[in-house]
Motif scaffolding. Structure first.
Motif, PDB file in Angstrom:
ATOM      1  N   GLY A 102      -6.881  13.168   2.993  1.00 18.83           N
ATOM      2  CA  GLY A 102      -6.952  14.368   2.145  1.00 18.83           C
ATOM      3  C   GLY A 102      -7.966  15.374   2.668  1.00 18.83           C
ATOM      4  O   GLY A 102      -8.636  15.149   3.687  1.00 18.83           O
ATOM      5  N   GLY A 103      -8.075  16.482   1.949  1.00 14.95           N
ATOM      6  CA  GLY A 103      -8.877  17.624   2.384  1.00 14.95           C
ATOM      7  C   GLY A 103     -10.332  17.309   2.693  1.00 14.95           C
ATOM      8  O   GLY A 103     -10.863  17.729   3.730  1.00 14.95           O
ATOM      9  N   ASP A 135       0.191  13.871  -0.411  1.00 20.70           N
ATOM     10  CA  ASP A 135       0.433  12.474  -0.816  1.00 20.70           C
ATOM     11  C   ASP A 135       1.927  12.186  -0.757  1.00 20.70           C
ATOM     12  O   ASP A 135       2.363  11.133  -0.277  1.00 20.70           O
ATOM     13  CB  ASP A 135      -0.040  12.230  -2.261  1.00 20.70           C
ATOM     14  CG  ASP A 135      -1.528  12.456  -2.442  1.00 20.70           C
ATOM     15  OD1 ASP A 135      -2.279  12.168  -1.502  1.00 20.70           O
ATOM     16  OD2 ASP A 135      -1.931  12.928  -3.535  1.00 20.70           O
ATOM     17  N   TYR A 184      -9.344   4.299 -10.180  1.00 25.02           N
ATOM     18  CA  TYR A 184     -10.263   3.764 -11.181  1.00 25.02           C
ATOM     19  C   TYR A 184      -9.648   3.843 -12.577  1.00 25.02           C
ATOM     20  O   TYR A 184      -8.646   4.541 -12.792  1.00 25.02           O
ATOM     21  CB  TYR A 184     -11.585   4.547 -11.134  1.00 25.02           C
ATOM     22  CG  TYR A 184     -12.509   4.099 -10.022  1.00 25.02           C
ATOM     23  CD1 TYR A 184     -12.168   4.317  -8.685  1.00 25.02           C
ATOM     24  CD2 TYR A 184     -13.705   3.437 -10.301  1.00 25.02           C
ATOM     25  CE1 TYR A 184     -13.003   3.893  -7.662  1.00 25.02           C
ATOM     26  CE2 TYR A 184     -14.551   3.022  -9.288  1.00 25.02           C
ATOM     27  CZ  TYR A 184     -14.199   3.236  -7.968  1.00 25.02           C
ATOM     28  OH  TYR A 184     -15.019   2.817  -6.961  1.00 25.02           O
ATOM     29  N   PRO A 240     -13.856   8.466 -11.756  1.00 25.98           N
ATOM     30  CA  PRO A 240     -15.216   7.934 -11.566  1.00 25.98           C
ATOM     31  C   PRO A 240     -16.269   9.035 -11.460  1.00 25.98           C
ATOM     32  O   PRO A 240     -17.462   8.760 -11.584  1.00 25.98           O
ATOM     33  CB  PRO A 240     -15.104   7.136 -10.261  1.00 25.98           C
ATOM     34  CG  PRO A 240     -13.914   7.696  -9.558  1.00 25.98           C
ATOM     35  CD  PRO A 240     -12.977   8.176 -10.616  1.00 25.98           C
ATOM     36  N   VAL A 260      -5.746  11.856  -8.297  1.00 24.34           N
ATOM     37  CA  VAL A 260      -5.929  11.026  -7.105  1.00 24.34           C
ATOM     38  C   VAL A 260      -4.626  10.871  -6.307  1.00 24.34           C
ATOM     39  O   VAL A 260      -4.649  10.762  -5.087  1.00 24.34           O
ATOM     40  CB  VAL A 260      -6.606   9.680  -7.467  1.00 24.34           C
ATOM     41  CG1 VAL A 260      -5.792   8.878  -8.462  1.00 24.34           C
ATOM     42  CG2 VAL A 260      -6.925   8.864  -6.242  1.00 24.34           C
TER      43      VAL A 260
HETATM   44  P1  ADP Z   1      -7.673  14.273  -1.521  1.00 25.12           P
HETATM   45  O1  ADP Z   1      -8.257  15.563  -1.077  1.00 25.12           O
HETATM   46  O2  ADP Z   1      -8.084  13.122  -0.662  1.00 25.12           O
HETATM   47  O3  ADP Z   1      -6.195  14.339  -1.735  1.00 25.12           O
HETATM   48  P2  ADP Z   1      -8.088  14.545  -4.377  1.00 25.12           P
HETATM   49  O4  ADP Z   1      -9.261  15.396  -4.734  1.00 25.12           O
HETATM   50  O5  ADP Z   1      -6.746  15.144  -4.468  1.00 25.12           O
HETATM   51  O6  ADP Z   1      -8.347  13.938  -2.931  1.00 25.12           O
HETATM   52  O7  ADP Z   1      -8.095  13.219  -5.281  1.00 25.12           O
HETATM   53  C1  ADP Z   1      -9.234  12.389  -5.322  1.00 25.12           C
HETATM   54  C2  ADP Z   1     -10.027  12.678  -6.589  1.00 25.12           C
HETATM   55  O8  ADP Z   1      -9.279  12.257  -7.724  1.00 25.12           O
HETATM   56  C3  ADP Z   1     -11.311  11.907  -6.704  1.00 25.12           C
HETATM   57  O9  ADP Z   1     -12.363  12.577  -6.065  1.00 25.12           O
HETATM   58  C4  ADP Z   1     -11.518  11.773  -8.217  1.00 25.12           C
HETATM   59  O10 ADP Z   1     -12.498  12.674  -8.697  1.00 25.12           O
HETATM   60  C5  ADP Z   1     -10.177  12.177  -8.809  1.00 25.12           C
HETATM   61  N1  ADP Z   1      -9.697  11.210  -9.796  1.00 25.12           N
HETATM   62  C6  ADP Z   1      -9.236  11.524 -11.028  1.00 25.12           C
HETATM   63  N2  ADP Z   1      -8.903  10.442 -11.706  1.00 25.12           N
HETATM   64  C7  ADP Z   1      -9.115   9.387 -10.893  1.00 25.12           C
HETATM   65  C8  ADP Z   1      -8.941   7.974 -11.041  1.00 25.12           C
HETATM   66  N3  ADP Z   1      -8.460   7.425 -12.163  1.00 25.12           N
HETATM   67  N4  ADP Z   1      -9.289   7.180 -10.006  1.00 25.12           N
HETATM   68  C9  ADP Z   1      -9.760   7.702  -8.856  1.00 25.12           C
HETATM   69  N5  ADP Z   1      -9.957   9.033  -8.665  1.00 25.12           N
HETATM   70  C10 ADP Z   1      -9.634   9.871  -9.664  1.00 25.12           C
END
Ligand code: ADP
Ligand code: ASP
Ligand code: MG
Length: 416
Positions: free
Chosen positions: A9-10, A156, A181, A185, A212
């Motif tokens: 991811g970003g 994703d 989670y 979290p 997520v």
């Molecule tokens: P990426 O850039 O890797 O796609 P995202 O920001 O889209 O990442 O998703 C990851 C984020 O999702 C985490 O930093 C977290 O704050 C958020 N998040 C929300 N709910 C959950 C959860 N139940 N479990 C894990 N992360 C979660």
């Protein structure tokens, strides 16, 4: 030997140092003898900036050109990762969505993947040991030959679709947390990492606010039986044994989960708005008169509550729409006021939806009732409720979101 899709991811590709870190994760798997396709997002902040530029250029713009602009973020990160891998002696090449191709619908800005051609990737795994670095989030509409994007968080979905296309043994989603989670979290320090979560539950968590994973990626995973594994990209790449099970969360079929809890997780979303229509006639056809025009305007209505009519003549009707559609929804309704017939329209955007999810709810009664009591003890008012087989959602004042989530998290024994 296994075939893996690794998605980053970003934040995991935010700068050249982070991209080097990603390359080391890839190198580890290649060195272990695995065939690897990597899917990358745009560098953190890039997509937001591109979206802002489109808005700045013209608040109303052609969605096809929006896609041309926002898809560029992933082109950059895919190229940079391929360069980095090559510099580390790993045979790699980048792929844009149109090159594979990843064929999608023409719903620009929210396109759905129709088909991914994985044949060339597999051929190159075999013949050249080549790592494919694929730009996530983007595809092409075959008839118009135009670039499309899959909606925010869409990389994703690209990853899971590629995993299905090449028949991967696993789709690893590397992100800035080390798994899924019990709730976000970053908001609840006591949130617990889940070892496994059922597709159905992950689908609800994602669609009710946990970003997520993009909802569509979970749907695709469920349909094509892709083993999705959410894990951290921040772990030291060389300290990980590629043959051992790393920390993370597997999204899998319900039957694989041995110890099922009643409640698995809590999601929340502040992207909601409430609309209440006051003193609308309590007679057949009124709901159709209200929700018909909203559907015609492609506005999704979520929670709906209709009060009992005290006088048998009029009643109040409350529902929610996405916050981004709030202005449009109220103007559509005010435009149809003559047809619907109501006294007043009240709205609120400072609301939040908190949802409790668990497949165990199918066989347990009284799960929601416990929540109502616990929130009442904190004097948190519930504005609307919806339930389904494996979840219930409560609409509350946005100010109380964190308190409500923490309260419910403890109530259902999710605290670590
Ligand atoms: P990426 O850039 O890797 O796609 P995202 O920001 O889209 O990442 O998703 C990851 C984020 O999702 C985490 O930093 C977290 O704050 C958020 N998040 C929300 N709910 C959950 C959860 N139940 N479990 C894990 N992360 C979660
Ligand atoms: N870069 C896109 C976004 O920010 C896609 C993604 O990150 O998954 O929404
Ligand atoms: Mg994401």
């Amino acid at each position: 030997m296994a075939r893996l899709v690794m998605k980053f991811g970003g934040t995991s590709v935010a700068d050249i140092d982070r991209i080097r870190n990603v390359a080391r994760h890839v190198k580890r798997e290649v060195a272990a003898g695995h065939e690897v396709a990597v899917v990358v997002s745009a560098m953190a902040g890039t997509t937001n900036r591109l979206v802002d530029w489109c808005r700045e250029a013209a608040s109303l713009h052609d969605a096809r050109e929006y896609d041309v602009v926002v898809a560029s973020g992933e082109q950059v990160s895919a190229g940079l990762l391929a360069i980095t891998l090559e510099s580390m002696g790993i045979n790699a090449r980048s792929w844009q969505g149109w090159q594979l191709p990843i064929r999608t619908s023409d719903a620009h800005g929210a396109a759905r993947i129709l088909e991914v051609n994985g044949a060339e990737l597999v051929k190159r795994f075999k013949e050249r040991g080549e790592v494919a670095v694929i730009a996530g989030f983007q595809g092409v509409h075959p008839e118009t030959n135009r670039i499309t994007t899959l909606g925010r968080g869409g990389s994703d979905t690209s990853a899971v679709a590629v995993a299905a296309a090449v028949n991967a043994d696993r789709c690893d989603i590397y992100t800035d947390v080390d798994g899924v989670y019990t709730t976000d979290p970053r908001v609840v320090a006591k949130a617990r990492r889940l070892d496994k979560i059922a597709y159905e539950e992950m689908l609800e968590l994602a669609s009710l606010g946990a970003k997520v994973l993009q909802v569509r990626s979970v749907e695709l995973g469920m349909v094509h039986n892709v083993r999705i594994f959410v894990r951290s990209s921040f772990d030291e790449p060389d300290s990980i044994d590629p043959h051992a099970a790393p920390p993370g969360t597997l999204i899998c079929g319900e039957e694989e989960i041995v110890e099922q809890q009643v409640v698995t997780g809590i999601a929340f979303s502040k992207d909601e708005a409430q609309i209440s229509i006051r003193r609308v006639a309590d007679k057949p056809g009124v709901a159709a008169a209200i929700f018909g025009p909203l559907a015609d305007a492609s506005i999704n209505v979520d929670m709906i509550v209709q009060n009992v009519s005290p006088d048998g003549a009029t009643t109040d009707l409350t529902f929610t729409v996405p916050a981004a559609d709030y202005e449009r929804a109220t103007s559509v309704l005010n435009g149809a006021k003559g047809k619907i017939g109501f006294e007043r329209l009240d709205g609120a955007t400072d609301v939040a939806k908190v949802s409790v999810i668990g497949v165990g709810m199918r066989s347990h009664a009284g799960v929601a009732a416990k929540a109502f009591k616990a929130l009442a003890e904190h004097r948190i008012n519930i504005r609307a409720i919806t339930t389904s087989e494996i979840k219930f959602s409560l609409l509350i004042d946005a100010n109380y979101t964190e308190l409500a989530v923490r309260t419910l998290h403890s109530l259902y024994n999710l605290d670590k």
